[in-house]
Design an enzyme around this catalytic site. Structure first.
Site, PDB file in Angstrom:
ATOM      1  N   HIS A  69       0.842  -1.215   0.000  1.00  0.00           N
ATOM      2  CA  HIS A  69       0.000   0.000   0.000  1.00  0.00           C
ATOM      3  C   HIS A  69       0.863   1.246   0.000  1.00  0.00           C
ATOM      4  O   HIS A  69       0.481   2.288   0.533  1.00  0.00           O
ATOM      5  CB  HIS A  69      -0.982  -0.034   1.176  1.00  0.00           C
ATOM      6  CG  HIS A  69      -0.330  -0.260   2.492  1.00  0.00           C
ATOM      7  ND1 HIS A  69       0.063  -1.498   2.941  1.00  0.00           N
ATOM      8  CD2 HIS A  69       0.015   0.615   3.469  1.00  0.00           C
ATOM      9  CE1 HIS A  69       0.624  -1.384   4.144  1.00  0.00           C
ATOM     10  NE2 HIS A  69       0.610  -0.116   4.488  1.00  0.00           N
ATOM     11  N   ASP A  71       4.000   2.032   1.233  1.00  0.00           N
ATOM     12  CA  ASP A  71       4.973   2.505   2.234  1.00  0.00           C
ATOM     13  C   ASP A  71       6.093   1.500   2.491  1.00  0.00           C
ATOM     14  O   ASP A  71       6.806   1.603   3.469  1.00  0.00           O
ATOM     15  CB  ASP A  71       4.280   2.869   3.555  1.00  0.00           C
ATOM     16  CG  ASP A  71       3.627   1.651   4.218  1.00  0.00           C
ATOM     17  OD1 ASP A  71       2.970   1.836   5.263  1.00  0.00           O
ATOM     18  OD2 ASP A  71       3.743   0.521   3.679  1.00  0.00           O
ATOM     19  N   HIS A  84       0.044  -1.478  11.522  1.00  0.00           N
ATOM     20  CA  HIS A  84       1.298  -0.849  11.941  1.00  0.00           C
ATOM     21  C   HIS A  84       1.090   0.657  11.999  1.00  0.00           C
ATOM     22  O   HIS A  84       0.082   1.174  11.472  1.00  0.00           O
ATOM     23  CB  HIS A  84       2.480  -1.231  11.051  1.00  0.00           C
ATOM     24  CG  HIS A  84       2.328  -0.964   9.584  1.00  0.00           C
ATOM     25  ND1 HIS A  84       2.685  -1.878   8.612  1.00  0.00           N
ATOM     26  CD2 HIS A  84       1.851   0.107   8.905  1.00  0.00           C
ATOM     27  CE1 HIS A  84       2.454  -1.358   7.414  1.00  0.00           C
ATOM     28  NE2 HIS A  84       1.948  -0.166   7.559  1.00  0.00           N
ATOM     29  N   HIS A  97      -1.975   2.402   9.956  1.00  0.00           N
ATOM     30  CA  HIS A  97      -2.489   1.586   8.848  1.00  0.00           C
ATOM     31  C   HIS A  97      -2.997   0.264   9.413  1.00  0.00           C
ATOM     32  O   HIS A  97      -2.263  -0.423  10.132  1.00  0.00           O
ATOM     33  CB  HIS A  97      -1.381   1.304   7.825  1.00  0.00           C
ATOM     34  CG  HIS A  97      -0.842   2.530   7.180  1.00  0.00           C
ATOM     35  ND1 HIS A  97       0.321   2.536   6.446  1.00  0.00           N
ATOM     36  CD2 HIS A  97      -1.307   3.806   7.152  1.00  0.00           C
ATOM     37  CE1 HIS A  97       0.556   3.768   5.995  1.00  0.00           C
ATOM     38  NE2 HIS A  97      -0.423   4.551   6.407  1.00  0.00           N
ATOM     39  N   HIS A 124       2.003   3.936  19.393  1.00  0.00           N
ATOM     40  CA  HIS A 124       3.166   4.220  18.534  1.00  0.00           C
ATOM     41  C   HIS A 124       3.061   5.629  17.951  1.00  0.00           C
ATOM     42  O   HIS A 124       4.046   6.367  17.921  1.00  0.00           O
ATOM     43  CB  HIS A 124       3.241   3.217  17.375  1.00  0.00           C
ATOM     44  CG  HIS A 124       3.551   1.813  17.763  1.00  0.00           C
ATOM     45  ND1 HIS A 124       4.547   1.461  18.668  1.00  0.00           N
ATOM     46  CD2 HIS A 124       2.996   0.637  17.355  1.00  0.00           C
ATOM     47  CE1 HIS A 124       4.586   0.145  18.797  1.00  0.00           C
ATOM     48  NE2 HIS A 124       3.647  -0.385  18.017  1.00  0.00           N
ATOM     49  N   HIS A 130       7.454  -0.922  21.695  1.00  0.00           N
ATOM     50  CA  HIS A 130       6.842  -2.104  22.311  1.00  0.00           C
ATOM     51  C   HIS A 130       7.367  -2.289  23.731  1.00  0.00           C
ATOM     52  O   HIS A 130       8.498  -1.965  24.056  1.00  0.00           O
ATOM     53  CB  HIS A 130       7.133  -3.348  21.466  1.00  0.00           C
ATOM     54  CG  HIS A 130       6.305  -3.396  20.232  1.00  0.00           C
ATOM     55  ND1 HIS A 130       6.718  -3.953  19.038  1.00  0.00           N
ATOM     56  CD2 HIS A 130       5.060  -2.914  19.993  1.00  0.00           C
ATOM     57  CE1 HIS A 130       5.764  -3.835  18.142  1.00  0.00           C
ATOM     58  NE2 HIS A 130       4.744  -3.205  18.695  1.00  0.00           N
TER      59      HIS A 130
HETATM   60  C1  LIG Z   1      -0.292  -6.085  18.882  1.00  0.00           C
HETATM   61  C2  LIG Z   1      -1.088  -6.037  17.571  1.00  0.00           C
HETATM   62  C3  LIG Z   1      -2.359  -5.232  17.753  1.00  0.00           C
HETATM   63  C4  LIG Z   1      -0.218  -5.403  16.458  1.00  0.00           C
HETATM   64  C5  LIG Z   1       1.022  -6.225  16.146  1.00  0.00           C
HETATM   65  C6  LIG Z   1       1.884  -5.507  15.102  1.00  0.00           C
HETATM   66  C7  LIG Z   1       2.395  -4.227  15.690  1.00  0.00           C
HETATM   67  O1  LIG Z   1       3.181  -4.226  16.602  1.00  0.00           O
HETATM   68  N1  LIG Z   1       1.900  -3.092  15.199  1.00  0.00           N
HETATM   69  O2  LIG Z   1       2.263  -1.913  15.776  1.00  0.00           O
HETATM   70  C8  LIG Z   1       0.668  -7.580  15.565  1.00  0.00           C
HETATM   71  O3  LIG Z   1      -0.064  -7.653  14.607  1.00  0.00           O
HETATM   72  N2  LIG Z   1       1.251  -8.637  16.160  1.00  0.00           N
HETATM   73  C9  LIG Z   1       1.086  -9.983  15.652  1.00  0.00           C
HETATM   74  C10 LIG Z   1       2.319 -10.811  15.929  1.00  0.00           C
HETATM   75  C11 LIG Z   1       2.197 -12.180  15.363  1.00  0.00           C
HETATM   76  C12 LIG Z   1       1.659 -13.271  16.007  1.00  0.00           C
HETATM   77  N3  LIG Z   1       1.720 -14.338  15.175  1.00  0.00           N
HETATM   78  C13 LIG Z   1       2.278 -13.963  13.967  1.00  0.00           C
HETATM   79  C14 LIG Z   1       2.500 -14.695  12.777  1.00  0.00           C
HETATM   80  C15 LIG Z   1       3.082 -14.038  11.699  1.00  0.00           C
HETATM   81  C16 LIG Z   1       3.386 -12.664  11.786  1.00  0.00           C
HETATM   82  C17 LIG Z   1       3.135 -11.926  12.959  1.00  0.00           C
HETATM   83  C18 LIG Z   1       2.576 -12.610  14.058  1.00  0.00           C
HETATM   84  C19 LIG Z   1       1.222 -15.637  15.529  1.00  0.00           C
HETATM   85  C20 LIG Z   1      -0.198 -15.922  14.991  1.00  0.00           C
HETATM   86  C21 LIG Z   1      -1.279 -14.937  15.479  1.00  0.00           C
HETATM   87  C22 LIG Z   1      -1.555 -13.902  14.411  1.00  0.00           C
HETATM   88  C23 LIG Z   1      -2.626 -12.883  14.799  1.00  0.00           C
HETATM   89  C24 LIG Z   1      -2.183 -11.895  15.863  1.00  0.00           C
HETATM   90  N4  LIG Z   1      -1.014 -11.175  15.422  1.00  0.00           N
HETATM   91  C25 LIG Z   1      -0.133 -10.615  16.274  1.00  0.00           C
HETATM   92  O4  LIG Z   1      -0.259 -10.665  17.489  1.00  0.00           O
HETATM   93 ZN   LIG Z   2       1.486   0.946   5.951  1.00  0.00          ZN
HETATM   94 ZN   LIG Z   3       3.152  -2.372  17.705  1.00  0.00          ZN
END
Ligand SMILES: CC(C)C[C@H](CC(=O)NO)C(=O)N[C@H]1Cc2cn(c3ccccc23)CCCCCCNC1=O
Ligand SMILES: [Zn+2]
Ligand SMILES: [Zn+2]
Ligand SMILES: [Ca+2]
Length: 169
Positions: A69, A71, A84, A97, A124, A130
């Protein structure tokens, strides 16, 4: 064991935001409410205020996107990364996003709760990295929506280190 600071913060207390587009998963009113409530979590514990800004010069732009998208950080479809955000600064700084490959829910304990994800991302946008406190909002893993306050003491310590406490009435 504690929060991380991003190294940048906003030089003003009154910030503006704009929701640029919406997810098909929820009515627009619920998206607006989820974002407003997530912002309120942070304004409750700081002197910061948030209002809807006009045009693209809002400090925090909120977007839903799939895959690549524009970035350099393409989303990965359902699961994996949920969203993110960018640390404070000009242009894309502060922007949030959401991966529209997710199925976002509202006031729901199942699925990917938009309010909870938004509150993490906005941390963030305000300058928090984190936290290694597992229960904190700024932990890197989505932990499901639990009733009550989602912002934890570690998150509060971090954000108040950046912006101070709310003005006492
Ligand atoms: C905190 C959240 C709101 C934002 C974070 C990203 C973040 O820090 N944004 O600021 C996030 O998406 N973390 C992943 C981290 C993560 C967990 N897994 C992953 C498998 C592949 C890639 C990433 C992940 C294991 C499977 C579960 C997937 C579904 C949940 N995903 C997550 O918890
Ligand atoms: Zn983005
Ligand atoms: Zn985060
Ligand atoms: Ca994803």
């Amino acid at each position: 064991k504690r929060y991380q600071l991003a190294g940048s913060k906003w030089g003003k207390k009154d910030l503006t935001y704009r929701i640029v587009n919406f997810t098909p998963d929820l009515p627009q009113s619920q998206v607006r409410d989820a974002i407003a409530r997530a912002l309120q979590e942070w304004s409750n514990v700081t002197p910061l205020t948030f209002r809807v800004g006009s045009g693209n010069n809002a400090d925090i732009l909120v977007k839903f996107a799939r895959g690549s998208h524009g970035d350099g950080y393409p989303f990965d479809g359902r699961g994996g990364t949920l969203a993110h955000a960018y640390f404070p600064g000009p242009g894309i700084g502060g922007d949030v996003h959401f991966d529209d490959g997710e199925r976002f829910t509202y006031k729901s304990f199942t699925g990917t709760n938009l309010y909870l994800v938004a509150a993490h991302e906005l941390g963030h946008s305000l300058g928090l990295g984190h936290s290694d406190v597992e229960s904190s909002l700024m932990a890197p893993y989505y932990q499901g929506y639990s009733a009550g306050n989602i912002i934890q003491p570690d998150d509060i310590r971090g954000i108040q280190r950046l912006y101070g406490k709310p003005p006492s009435r």
